[in-house]
Design a protein around this motif. Structure first.
Motif, PDB file in Angstrom:
ATOM      1  N   ARG A 111       0.833  -1.208   0.000  1.00  0.00           N
ATOM      2  CA  ARG A 111       0.000   0.000   0.000  1.00  0.00           C
ATOM      3  C   ARG A 111       0.869   1.259   0.000  1.00  0.00           C
ATOM      4  O   ARG A 111       0.597   2.220  -0.732  1.00  0.00           O
ATOM      5  CB  ARG A 111      -0.916  -0.008   1.222  1.00  0.00           C
ATOM      6  N   GLU A 115       0.924   3.986  -3.050  1.00  0.00           N
ATOM      7  CA  GLU A 115       0.639   5.401  -2.784  1.00  0.00           C
ATOM      8  C   GLU A 115       1.799   6.291  -3.221  1.00  0.00           C
ATOM      9  O   GLU A 115       1.591   7.397  -3.736  1.00  0.00           O
ATOM     10  CB  GLU A 115       0.339   5.592  -1.301  1.00  0.00           C
ATOM     11  N   ARG A 116       3.014   5.798  -3.032  1.00  0.00           N
ATOM     12  CA  ARG A 116       4.173   6.575  -3.488  1.00  0.00           C
ATOM     13  C   ARG A 116       4.181   6.697  -5.013  1.00  0.00           C
ATOM     14  O   ARG A 116       4.439   7.783  -5.567  1.00  0.00           O
ATOM     15  CB  ARG A 116       5.466   5.911  -3.015  1.00  0.00           C
ATOM     16  N   LYS A 119       1.556   9.206  -6.078  1.00  0.00           N
ATOM     17  CA  LYS A 119       1.969  10.587  -5.836  1.00  0.00           C
ATOM     18  C   LYS A 119       2.988  11.056  -6.862  1.00  0.00           C
ATOM     19  O   LYS A 119       2.968  12.208  -7.292  1.00  0.00           O
ATOM     20  CB  LYS A 119       2.553  10.716  -4.428  1.00  0.00           C
ATOM     21  N   ILE A 141      -7.613   1.337  -1.850  1.00  0.00           N
ATOM     22  CA  ILE A 141      -6.975   2.612  -2.185  1.00  0.00           C
ATOM     23  C   ILE A 141      -7.845   3.315  -3.216  1.00  0.00           C
ATOM     24  O   ILE A 141      -8.158   2.745  -4.265  1.00  0.00           O
ATOM     25  CB  ILE A 141      -5.550   2.398  -2.734  1.00  0.00           C
ATOM     26  N   HIS A 143      -8.333   5.837  -6.037  1.00  0.00           N
ATOM     27  CA  HIS A 143      -7.465   6.499  -7.020  1.00  0.00           C
ATOM     28  C   HIS A 143      -8.269   6.775  -8.274  1.00  0.00           C
ATOM     29  O   HIS A 143      -8.878   5.869  -8.853  1.00  0.00           O
ATOM     30  CB  HIS A 143      -6.261   5.620  -7.357  1.00  0.00           C
TER      31      HIS A 143
END
Length: 207
Positions: A111, A115-116, A119, A141, A143
């Motif tokens: 996760r 997420e990295r 971003k 998540i 998105h």
């Protein structure tokens, strides 16, 4: 503080932290042995042990680096063997080359990594779209690639670059037109001068 063993240990801890108030009851001029012991303590404990700890940490880091280099070299050797030293029927063995490889991945680390990537704008690469959707559903998540700020910024930057390129092309065309106009004007001036010279020659011949 050196009457009790507990306070004496605490005094040594304070001395390690740089606080020598536990020895304030004795003057260094009357007790030179205390000064000698302080110097020896600082050399042995602070300098020697700290350098020893740093050396142990360096050795641990080097061992990890050696492990990584060993694994990389092992992977390169295995890839070379698979490419050049196996027979065709050996490459078709399911035990050696299975169609699907299952592996375990920690959900929290996965996760964080996803997420990295989101971003940094590296998640929407148009590859393995179904797998990406399943991962996002399993890890819960949210998105939306349309609302991704990083992608929007990249698109805006690309649009700006395209506009700048178009402006550069127009400027180049204008420069070429200006050069053509200058050359055309120069040619006209030359033609006018030639006409004048021809007229003068005709007048001279008529006389």
């Amino acid at each position: 503080m050196f009457i009790d063993i507990r306070t004496s240990l605490f005094a040594i801890y304070l001395f390690l932290a740089g606080d020598s108030s536990a020895l304030s009851n004795w003057s260094y001029a009357d007790n030179p042995s205390i000064a000698i012991l302080i110097v020896l303590f600082s050399l042995l404990v602070v300098v020697y042990l700290m350098n020893l700890l740093i050396g142990l940490l360096n050795n641990a880091i080097e061992e990890d680096n050696n492990r990584v280099s060993y694994l990389i070299q092992k992977a390169e050797i295995l890839a070379e063997i698979e490419l050049f030293y196996l027979l065709p029927h050996q490459r078709r063995w399911q035990e050696w080359f299975p169609e699907v490889i299952h592996y375990y991945a920690d959900a929290d680390k996965t996760r964080i990594e996803i997420e990295r990537l989101i971003k940094e704008g590296e998640w929407d690469n148009r590859e393995f779209i179904k797998m990406q959707e399943k991962l996002l559903e399993e890890l819960q998540i949210k998105h939306n690639p349309i609302d991704n700020k990083v992608i929007l910024e990249k698109l805006s930057a690309l649009e700006k670059l395209e506009k700048l390129e178009k402006i550069d092309e127009k400027l180049e065309k204008l420069d070429k037109l200006e050069k053509l106009e200058k050359s055309y004007c120069e040619n006209l001036d030359k033609l006018k001068k030639l006409d004048e010279i021809e007229k003068l020659l005709k007048e001279i011949q008529a006389k």
